[in-house]
Write an enzyme that holds these catalytic residues in place. Structure first.
Site, PDB file in Angstrom:
ATOM      1  N   HIS A   1      36.117  27.133  63.312  1.00  8.07           N
ATOM      2  CA  HIS A   1      37.167  26.314  62.694  1.00  8.07           C
ATOM      3  C   HIS A   1      38.084  25.713  63.767  1.00  8.07           C
ATOM      4  O   HIS A   1      39.215  26.166  63.953  1.00  8.07           O
ATOM      5  CB  HIS A   1      37.942  27.194  61.705  1.00  8.07           C
ATOM      6  CG  HIS A   1      39.061  26.516  60.983  1.00  8.07           C
ATOM      7  ND1 HIS A   1      39.038  25.179  60.628  1.00  8.07           N
ATOM      8  CD2 HIS A   1      40.258  27.001  60.529  1.00  8.07           C
ATOM      9  CE1 HIS A   1      40.156  24.875  60.004  1.00  8.07           C
ATOM     10  NE2 HIS A   1      40.920  25.948  59.940  1.00  8.07           N
TER      11      HIS A   1
ATOM     12  N   CYS B   1      37.617  36.689  58.724  1.00  2.23           N
ATOM     13  CA  CYS B   1      38.433  35.612  59.315  1.00  2.23           C
ATOM     14  C   CYS B   1      37.573  34.535  59.955  1.00  2.23           C
ATOM     15  O   CYS B   1      36.605  34.850  60.655  1.00  2.23           O
ATOM     16  CB  CYS B   1      39.326  36.183  60.422  1.00  2.23           C
ATOM     17  SG  CYS B   1      40.329  37.584  59.924  1.00  2.23           S
ATOM     18  N   SER B   2      37.951  33.276  59.762  1.00  2.00           N
ATOM     19  CA  SER B   2      37.339  32.227  60.576  1.00  2.00           C
ATOM     20  C   SER B   2      37.824  32.458  62.008  1.00  2.00           C
ATOM     21  O   SER B   2      38.918  32.978  62.228  1.00  2.00           O
ATOM     22  CB  SER B   2      37.744  30.843  60.076  1.00  2.00           C
ATOM     23  OG  SER B   2      39.148  30.685  60.157  1.00  2.00           O
TER      24      SER B   2
ATOM     25  N   ILE C   1      38.574  31.434  66.233  1.00  2.00           N
ATOM     26  CA  ILE C   1      39.253  30.409  67.037  1.00  2.00           C
ATOM     27  C   ILE C   1      38.157  29.636  67.774  1.00  2.00           C
ATOM     28  O   ILE C   1      37.290  30.254  68.392  1.00  2.00           O
ATOM     29  CB  ILE C   1      40.260  31.100  67.970  1.00  2.00           C
ATOM     30  CG1 ILE C   1      41.419  31.599  67.108  1.00  2.00           C
ATOM     31  CG2 ILE C   1      40.720  30.185  69.083  1.00  2.00           C
ATOM     32  CD1 ILE C   1      42.336  32.568  67.777  1.00  2.00           C
TER      33      ILE C   1
ATOM     34  N   LYS D   1      33.822  30.192  58.312  1.00  2.69           N
ATOM     35  CA  LYS D   1      33.522  31.527  58.838  1.00  2.69           C
ATOM     36  C   LYS D   1      32.309  31.488  59.763  1.00  2.69           C
ATOM     37  O   LYS D   1      32.330  32.077  60.844  1.00  2.69           O
ATOM     38  CB  LYS D   1      33.277  32.503  57.681  1.00  2.69           C
ATOM     39  CG  LYS D   1      32.863  33.888  58.151  1.00  2.69           C
ATOM     40  CD  LYS D   1      34.009  34.595  58.846  1.00  2.69           C
ATOM     41  CE  LYS D   1      33.559  35.700  59.776  1.00  2.69           C
ATOM     42  NZ  LYS D   1      33.012  35.229  61.058  1.00  2.69           N
TER      43      LYS D   1
ATOM     44  N   CYS E   1      45.452  22.366  59.445  1.00  2.19           N
ATOM     45  CA  CYS E   1      43.990  22.473  59.295  1.00  2.19           C
ATOM     46  C   CYS E   1      43.432  21.388  58.380  1.00  2.19           C
ATOM     47  O   CYS E   1      42.216  21.237  58.263  1.00  2.19           O
ATOM     48  CB  CYS E   1      43.611  23.848  58.782  1.00  2.19           C
ATOM     49  SG  CYS E   1      44.240  25.185  59.795  1.00  2.19           S
TER      50      CYS E   1
HETATM   51  N1  COA Z   1      34.326  36.307  63.265  1.00  2.89           N
HETATM   52  C1  COA Z   1      33.317  36.924  63.916  1.00  2.89           C
HETATM   53  N2  COA Z   1      33.424  37.353  65.177  1.00  2.89           N
HETATM   54  C2  COA Z   1      34.584  37.112  65.801  1.00  2.89           C
HETATM   55  C3  COA Z   1      35.670  36.469  65.183  1.00  2.89           C
HETATM   56  C4  COA Z   1      35.498  36.072  63.863  1.00  2.89           C
HETATM   57  N3  COA Z   1      36.494  35.469  63.209  1.00  2.89           N
HETATM   58  N4  COA Z   1      36.688  36.386  66.059  1.00  2.89           N
HETATM   59  C5  COA Z   1      36.243  36.973  67.193  1.00  2.89           C
HETATM   60  N5  COA Z   1      34.983  37.401  67.011  1.00  2.89           N
HETATM   61  C6  COA Z   1      34.177  38.145  67.964  1.00  2.89           C
HETATM   62  C7  COA Z   1      34.240  37.519  69.330  1.00  2.89           C
HETATM   63  O1  COA Z   1      33.143  36.631  69.524  1.00  2.89           O
HETATM   64  C8  COA Z   1      34.150  38.738  70.205  1.00  2.89           C
HETATM   65  O2  COA Z   1      32.793  39.125  70.308  1.00  2.89           O
HETATM   66  P1  COA Z   1      32.200  39.589  71.727  1.00  2.89           P
HETATM   67  O3  COA Z   1      33.029  40.806  72.098  1.00  2.89           O
HETATM   68  O4  COA Z   1      30.776  39.875  71.402  1.00  2.89           O
HETATM   69  O5  COA Z   1      32.437  38.425  72.633  1.00  2.89           O
HETATM   70  C9  COA Z   1      34.869  39.826  69.427  1.00  2.89           C
HETATM   71  O6  COA Z   1      34.766  39.423  68.050  1.00  2.89           O
HETATM   72  C10 COA Z   1      36.324  39.991  69.789  1.00  2.89           C
HETATM   73  O7  COA Z   1      36.882  38.712  69.878  1.00  2.89           O
HETATM   74  P2  COA Z   1      38.397  38.433  70.236  1.00  2.89           P
HETATM   75  O8  COA Z   1      38.462  37.017  70.713  1.00  2.89           O
HETATM   76  O9  COA Z   1      38.926  39.515  71.103  1.00  2.89           O
HETATM   77  O10 COA Z   1      39.080  38.512  68.824  1.00  2.89           O
HETATM   78  P3  COA Z   1      40.596  38.486  68.549  1.00  2.89           P
HETATM   79  O11 COA Z   1      40.949  39.865  68.091  1.00  2.89           O
HETATM   80  O12 COA Z   1      41.361  37.888  69.693  1.00  2.89           O
HETATM   81  O13 COA Z   1      40.698  37.457  67.335  1.00  2.89           O
HETATM   82  C11 COA Z   1      41.022  37.040  65.029  1.00  2.89           C
HETATM   83  C12 COA Z   1      40.160  37.767  66.074  1.00  2.89           C
HETATM   84  C13 COA Z   1      40.379  37.270  63.658  1.00  2.89           C
HETATM   85  C14 COA Z   1      42.430  37.589  65.043  1.00  2.89           C
HETATM   86  C15 COA Z   1      41.033  35.519  65.366  1.00  2.89           C
HETATM   87  O14 COA Z   1      39.702  35.025  65.343  1.00  2.89           O
HETATM   88  C16 COA Z   1      41.896  34.754  64.391  1.00  2.89           C
HETATM   89  O15 COA Z   1      43.114  34.726  64.507  1.00  2.89           O
HETATM   90  N6  COA Z   1      41.270  34.080  63.403  1.00  2.89           N
HETATM   91  C17 COA Z   1      42.036  33.303  62.426  1.00  2.89           C
HETATM   92  C18 COA Z   1      42.323  31.916  62.964  1.00  2.89           C
HETATM   93  C19 COA Z   1      43.260  31.177  62.038  1.00  2.89           C
HETATM   94  O16 COA Z   1      44.275  31.694  61.594  1.00  2.89           O
HETATM   95  N7  COA Z   1      42.938  29.907  61.732  1.00  2.89           N
HETATM   96  C20 COA Z   1      43.752  29.106  60.858  1.00  2.89           C
HETATM   97  C21 COA Z   1      43.392  29.387  59.459  1.00  2.89           C
HETATM   98  S1  COA Z   1      44.579  28.844  58.289  1.00  2.89           S
END
Ligand code: COA
Length: 376
Positions: A329, A208-209, A211, A325, A85
């Site tokens: 990201h 969480c930030s 994808i 956030k 990142c």
């Molecule tokens: N913040 C706000 N809303 C989010 C979100 C987030 N971080 N991630 C997903 N959403 C929303 C989506 O838009 C979706 O909304 P919708 O139903 O209205 O379309 C809903 O939440 C579900 O999304 P989904 O894609 O099914 O979420 P997920 O469970 O697959 O993933 C996380 C959620 C948090 C696990 C994923 O965003 C993640 O892994 N984030 C961290 C990424 C990371 O590690 N980056 C590197 C950093 S070091």
């Protein structure tokens, strides 16, 4: 800095889910915007540095130096760099080294990532490449899990309450509302963060930030001057795995990079008015403002309380863009987008210094850049 390096141009795509655009399309859009915003033509660019982490997994595409160079009419030399990142800030740092040495006069720096064409599981696994494959992955950790452990420890050490932590994402979403390039432009309350789906205890979805897809580009030049100068560019590293660290509630690479950057810019921390910091998870934002010196250990939340209330007495204005956030990201694009955002707010408010702080993994690589606005 051995020479004056100016931010001659900058541009980005909106961050978010771009089903209709490839990695190449995203890079092209950001590069076009950067060139259009600058006094340069494409032919003035004598080198390209591209930051990218996930090309092979997200787009079946390696060899991004050649791919990016072919987007310009004269195919300048191009190299790809990677530090998870922090790939964006590593690309900037590499470009600065080429400019300082005189080997290049105008460098196009690009950060790009396409993360939504494969499933979230595949991306979560690929992101674990930023951690230690022997020490961390066999434990079944993902990045939300790693930062969940960090958050638990922080709460234990400093008594931070779950509802306090929720203020952090509320601040970032409130700022992202004003940013047309942000993935999430909706305000959320701290209560909504506390109630959102549990991801990795104690972290919830809204900690969480997300994808994201996106690209950002800037043109750094010793030849084409502008009102924004790169006053410092520093990279520092720490162990890949948390297990080798004396503490997991503070990141030494952040401290090292920031200290060296302030020395390089020859300024005091109190002169920094704006900070873009790497809030990959809400807890990281609190640790970052402490490691950077804007709050004592355990007191980062006091900065965020003031930001939440929009009090003028906050020691620094953090993530006016919405941060990771709110903006999303797309990992390698983030470090370059932070530079663009700092330049914007320095010009908007006529302030002199701003800092961009970007890390990879659990701050195993950290990049800190300081920008100076000459019209302040
Ligand atoms: N913040 C706000 N809303 C989010 C979100 C987030 N971080 N991630 C997903 N959403 C929303 C989506 O838009 C979706 O909304 P919708 O139903 O209205 O379309 C809903 O939440 C579900 O999304 P989904 O894609 O099914 O979420 P997920 O469970 O697959 O993933 C996380 C959620 C948090 C696990 C994923 O965003 C993640 O892994 N984030 C961290 C990424 C990371 O590690 N980056 C590197 C950093 S070091």
């Amino acid at each position: 800095m051995q020479r004056d390096i100016f931010l001659a141009g900058a541009g980005q795509t909106r961050f978010g889910e771009h089903w209709d655009k490839s990695l190449r399309d995203l890079m092209n859009e950001a590069i076009d915007a950067a060139i259009t915003s600058s006094p340069c033509t494409a032919l003035d660019i004598d080198m390209i540095v591209i930051g990218n982490m996930l090309g092979e997994i997200g787009s079946d595409q390696a060899h991004l130096g050649s791919l990016t160079s072919a987007l310009l009419p004269h195919r300048p030399p191009a190299i790809r760099v990677e530090s998870a990142c922090a790939s964006g800030s590593l690309a900037l740092h590499t470009a600065c080294a080429f400019l300082e040495s005189g080997r290049a006069k105008t460098v196009l720096v690009v950060g790009a990532e396409k993360m939504t064409d494969v499933s979230a599981d595949v991306i979560a696994e690929a992101l674990m490449g930023a951690a230690d494959a022997e020490e961390d992955r066999p434990a079944g950790l993902t990045f939300p899990g790693i930062f969940g452990l960090i958050a638990s420890r922080y709460m234990y050490e400093y008594g931070l309450k779950r509802d306090d932590l929720s203020i952090v994402s509320a601040v970032h979403h409130a700022r992202a509302k004003e940013n047309p390039y942000a993935q999430f432009r909706s305000e959320i309350s701290p209560e909504a963060v506390s109630r959102s789906t549990l991801v990795a205890d104690p972290l919830r979805l809204l900690d969480c930030s997300p994808i994201s897809d996106g690209a950002a580009a800037c043109i750094l030049s010793t030849q084409h001057q502008s009102d924004i100068r790169i006053a410092a560019s520093q990279i520092a590293v720490d162990t890949l795995s948390l297990v080798h660290r004396p503490s997991i509630t503070s990141f030494s690479a952040t401290k090292d990079a920031a200290e060296k950057a302030l020395q390089e810019a020859k300024i005091k921390l109190s002169e920094i008015r704006f900070l873009e910091t790497h809030d990959c998870f809400s807890i990281a934002a609190l640790i970052n403002v402490e490691d950077l010196g804007f709050a004592d250990p355990g007191h980062g939340i006091s900065v965020y309380r003031r930001l939440f209330e929009r009090k003028n007495d906050a020691p620094v204005l953090v993530n006016e863009s919405g941060g990771l956030k709110g903006c999303g990201h797309p990992v390698a694009a983030t470090g370059i987008k932070q530079i663009i955002d700092i330049a914007k707010v320095l010009r908007r408010d006529g302030e002199r210094f701003g800092m961009a702080h970007n890390f990879g993994g659990a701050a195993a690589t950290c990049g800190v850049h300081i920008l100076e606005h000459s019209h302040a």
